[in-house]
Enzyme design. Structure first.
Site, PDB file in Angstrom:
ATOM      1  N   ASP A 134      70.522  31.549  55.480  1.00 41.79           N
ATOM      2  CA  ASP A 134      69.870  33.130  55.793  1.00 41.79           C
ATOM      3  C   ASP A 134      68.822  32.533  56.952  1.00 41.79           C
ATOM      4  O   ASP A 134      68.461  31.526  57.042  1.00 41.79           O
ATOM      5  CB  ASP A 134      69.175  33.328  54.591  1.00 41.79           C
ATOM      6  CG  ASP A 134      70.038  33.971  53.509  1.00 41.79           C
ATOM      7  OD1 ASP A 134      71.177  34.362  53.605  1.00 41.79           O
ATOM      8  OD2 ASP A 134      69.549  34.305  52.368  1.00 41.79           O
ATOM      9  N   ARG A 184      77.150  35.480  59.943  1.00 42.10           N
ATOM     10  CA  ARG A 184      76.881  36.772  59.381  1.00 42.10           C
ATOM     11  C   ARG A 184      75.750  37.219  60.241  1.00 42.10           C
ATOM     12  O   ARG A 184      74.730  36.980  60.736  1.00 42.10           O
ATOM     13  CB  ARG A 184      76.162  36.837  58.070  1.00 42.10           C
ATOM     14  CG  ARG A 184      75.795  38.147  57.346  1.00 42.10           C
ATOM     15  CD  ARG A 184      74.604  37.894  56.455  1.00 42.10           C
ATOM     16  NE  ARG A 184      75.179  37.057  55.157  1.00 42.10           N
ATOM     17  CZ  ARG A 184      74.409  36.334  54.416  1.00 42.10           C
ATOM     18  NH1 ARG A 184      72.935  36.419  54.595  1.00 42.10           N
ATOM     19  NH2 ARG A 184      74.905  35.474  53.535  1.00 42.10           N
TER      20      ARG A 184
HETATM   21  C1  LIG Z   1      74.813  40.578  53.060  1.00 37.90           C
HETATM   22  C2  LIG Z   1      73.436  40.743  53.735  1.00 37.90           C
HETATM   23  C3  LIG Z   1      72.732  39.565  53.863  1.00 37.90           C
HETATM   24  C4  LIG Z   1      71.453  39.677  54.498  1.00 37.90           C
HETATM   25  N1  LIG Z   1      70.766  38.547  55.015  1.00 37.90           N
HETATM   26  C5  LIG Z   1      69.760  38.786  55.751  1.00 37.90           C
HETATM   27  C6  LIG Z   1      69.182  37.410  56.257  1.00 37.90           C
HETATM   28  O1  LIG Z   1      69.595  36.494  56.282  1.00 37.90           O
HETATM   29  N2  LIG Z   1      68.058  37.570  57.184  1.00 37.90           N
HETATM   30  C7  LIG Z   1      67.286  38.966  57.164  1.00 37.90           C
HETATM   31  O2  LIG Z   1      66.527  39.266  58.034  1.00 37.90           O
HETATM   32  N3  LIG Z   1      67.978  40.155  56.752  1.00 37.90           N
HETATM   33  C8  LIG Z   1      69.063  40.110  55.891  1.00 37.90           C
HETATM   34  N4  LIG Z   1      69.705  41.148  55.336  1.00 37.90           N
HETATM   35  C9  LIG Z   1      69.034  42.375  55.596  1.00 37.90           C
HETATM   36  C10 LIG Z   1      69.272  43.299  56.856  1.00 37.90           C
HETATM   37  O3  LIG Z   1      68.477  42.605  57.621  1.00 37.90           O
HETATM   38  C11 LIG Z   1      68.746  44.529  56.609  1.00 37.90           C
HETATM   39  O4  LIG Z   1      67.572  44.608  56.297  1.00 37.90           O
HETATM   40  C12 LIG Z   1      69.189  45.505  55.630  1.00 37.90           C
HETATM   41  O5  LIG Z   1      70.741  44.983  55.694  1.00 37.90           O
HETATM   42  C13 LIG Z   1      69.430  46.905  55.907  1.00 37.90           C
HETATM   43  O6  LIG Z   1      70.202  47.218  57.116  1.00 37.90           O
HETATM   44  P1  LIG Z   1      71.535  48.150  57.186  1.00 37.90           P
HETATM   45  O7  LIG Z   1      72.214  47.361  58.156  1.00 37.90           O
HETATM   46  O8  LIG Z   1      72.072  48.027  55.731  1.00 37.90           O
HETATM   47  O9  LIG Z   1      71.117  49.505  57.710  1.00 37.90           O
HETATM   48  P2  LIG Z   1      69.979  50.439  57.330  1.00 37.90           P
HETATM   49  O10 LIG Z   1      70.069  51.331  58.470  1.00 37.90           O
HETATM   50  O11 LIG Z   1      68.808  49.868  56.913  1.00 37.90           O
HETATM   51  O12 LIG Z   1      70.714  51.138  55.969  1.00 37.90           O
HETATM   52  C14 LIG Z   1      71.870  51.973  56.299  1.00 37.90           C
HETATM   53  C15 LIG Z   1      72.250  52.549  54.888  1.00 37.90           C
HETATM   54  O13 LIG Z   1      72.185  51.868  53.801  1.00 37.90           O
HETATM   55  C16 LIG Z   1      71.670  52.154  52.688  1.00 37.90           C
HETATM   56  N5  LIG Z   1      70.303  51.047  52.487  1.00 37.90           N
HETATM   57  C17 LIG Z   1      70.185  49.930  53.241  1.00 37.90           C
HETATM   58  N6  LIG Z   1      69.134  49.265  52.695  1.00 37.90           N
HETATM   59  C18 LIG Z   1      69.054  49.779  51.553  1.00 37.90           C
HETATM   60  C19 LIG Z   1      68.075  49.601  50.482  1.00 37.90           C
HETATM   61  N7  LIG Z   1      67.244  48.322  50.365  1.00 37.90           N
HETATM   62  N8  LIG Z   1      68.115  50.233  49.371  1.00 37.90           N
HETATM   63  C20 LIG Z   1      68.814  51.195  49.110  1.00 37.90           C
HETATM   64  N9  LIG Z   1      69.594  51.594  50.166  1.00 37.90           N
HETATM   65  C21 LIG Z   1      69.837  51.086  51.227  1.00 37.90           C
HETATM   66  C22 LIG Z   1      70.872  53.457  52.942  1.00 37.90           C
HETATM   67  O14 LIG Z   1      71.787  54.321  52.517  1.00 37.90           O
HETATM   68  C23 LIG Z   1      70.768  53.334  54.243  1.00 37.90           C
HETATM   69  O15 LIG Z   1      70.750  54.685  54.821  1.00 37.90           O
HETATM   70  C24 LIG Z   1      70.919  40.923  54.737  1.00 37.90           C
HETATM   71  C25 LIG Z   1      71.807  42.159  54.459  1.00 37.90           C
HETATM   72  C26 LIG Z   1      72.893  42.046  54.021  1.00 37.90           C
HETATM   73  C27 LIG Z   1      73.840  43.298  53.597  1.00 37.90           C
END
Ligand SMILES: Cc1cc2nc3c(=O)[nH]c(=O)nc-3n(C[C@H](O)[C@H](O)[C@H](O)COP(=O)(O)OP(=O)(O)OC[C@H]3O[C@@H](n4cnc5c(N)ncnc54)[C@H](O)[C@@H]3O)c2cc1C
Length: 308
Positions: A134, A184
């Site tokens: 991560d 990722r």
């Molecule tokens: C598989 C995976 C691994 C990850 N690993 C890391 C990592 O190693 N390091 C790191 O910094 N970040 C990591 N993240 C988190 C990432 O950086 C984002 O903070 C997170 O994915 C929210 O961004 P989004 O792309 O979903 O878009 P956003 O614009 O934040 O969300 C899009 C839509 O998804 C839904 N959504 C998003 N988050 C949430 C929530 N918490 N609760 C409810 N609904 C939500 C909502 O409907 C929102 O409108 C990871 C995310 C995923 C999916």
């Protein structure tokens, strides 16, 4: 506005104690972190695989303060891998690890984290699966990428994560795409200063698309980590344009978020991996989920008020 405040609280010990001890916290936490032990997570693995999903499992924990805690983290992963070996799902159940939990921030932390993560990667390979490193805050990334490169000498399937909000990431993506890594791509979940990261959501989204294009056109295996419907559609289109088959990239989402979308993508024939965190030290992970969507915080606060 609320996101940065919650992210600051995610690093506060006082808040950790307060939130962790509140009796109403647990049901809200369970939405994102479905268990505390290996025994509790095994049925979740079985159910997900039964539905055509894949998983990456994360034993929650970070910012540890002693080498003993780092060794404990390593052992927790080894215990998990032993159980996964019995289940025999191969790469359908892989692991995600945070190097801070393996001692990266302690004195001599780079070597310590490498020494702790190596047996986990070895054990994963022995049962036919993989590990992904991560991405944590930007100060940890040079060490993370160096450990990733070192591990890939013996275990080329080891993956890593890059964050679209950081200015450095396009260059990292080019390097990783050229050397054929599993990568990722996510937007980024930490509170980062304007000197190193885009602050504006639309700038982050644009960077995400640029970086994903680099990964899709490169030699590696892109893993699209996002719940954003627009980015998911763009990911599909970029994969098509790059001539990638359905098994030459995958989608990844977090457990408890947009679960119906997990099933929709899997039913379309995509590889859909659900990042499933479990364990007792869930505070940091939970707070980042609250910061991503203020509605989660409102739900949490409302449940505290109504139950008290
Ligand atoms: C598989 C995976 C691994 C990850 N690993 C890391 C990592 O190693 N390091 C790191 O910094 N970040 C990591 N993240 C988190 C990432 O950086 C984002 O903070 C997170 O994915 C929210 O961004 P989004 O792309 O979903 O878009 P956003 O614009 O934040 O969300 C899009 C839509 O998804 C839904 N959504 C998003 N988050 C949430 C929530 N918490 N609760 C409810 N609904 C939500 C909502 O409907 C929102 O409108 C990871 C995310 C995923 C999916």
């Amino acid at each position: 506005m609320l996101g940065p405040v919650i992210l600051a609280a995610s690093r506060s010990d006082k808040m950790r104690k307060l939130v962790s001890a509140a009796p109403v916290t647990k049901p809200v936490v369970n939405r994102f972190i479905p268990g505390e032990t290996v025994d509790q997570v095994v049925p979740i693995v079985e159910e997900a695989v039964g539905k055509g999903l894949e998983l990456t499992l994360d034993v929650v924990g970070e910012d540890i303060t002693t080498p003993e805690q780092a060794a404990h983290a390593r052992d927790a992963y080894l215990e998990l891998i032993e159980r996964l070996g019995d289940l025999g799902h191969g790469t359908k159940a892989e692991m995600s690890v945070k190097l801070s939990m393996f001692g990266q921030a302690l004195e001599g932390g780079h070597e310590l984290a490498l020494a702790n993560v190596r047996p986990v990667v070895e054990a994963a390979a022995a049962i036919g699966t993989t590990v992904t490193l991560d991405a944590e805050d930007h100060t940890t990334l040079d060490s993370m990428f160096a450990i990733h490169e070192e591990l890939r000498k013996d275990f080329p399937q080891t993956g890593c994560v890059i964050q679209a909000y950081l200015f450095r990431t396009e260059a990292d993506a080019r390097r990783l795409a050229a050397n054929g890594s599993r990568v990722r791509i996510v937007k980024g979940a930490y509170k980062e200063p304007a000197e190193v990261a885009y602050q504006d959501k639309s700038e982050i989204d644009k960077a995400y698309v640029r970086i994903l294009k680099i990964l899709m056109e490169g030699e590696g295996y892109p893993m699209i980590g996002s719940h954003d419907p627009r980015l998911i559609a763009i990911g599909q289109e970029l994969a098509r344009r790059a001539g990638r088959k359905l098994d030459e990239y995958e989608f990844q989402m977090l457990y408890g978020i947009r679960s119906e979308e997990h099933l929709r993508l899997a039913a379309e024939g995509h590889r859909m991996r659900v990042y499933t965190a479990y364990g007792t030290d869930w505070y940091g992970y939970f707070m980042r989920r609250l910061a991503e969507k203020p509605a989660n915080l409102l739900f949490f606060v409302r449940s505290m008020i109504t139950k008290n």
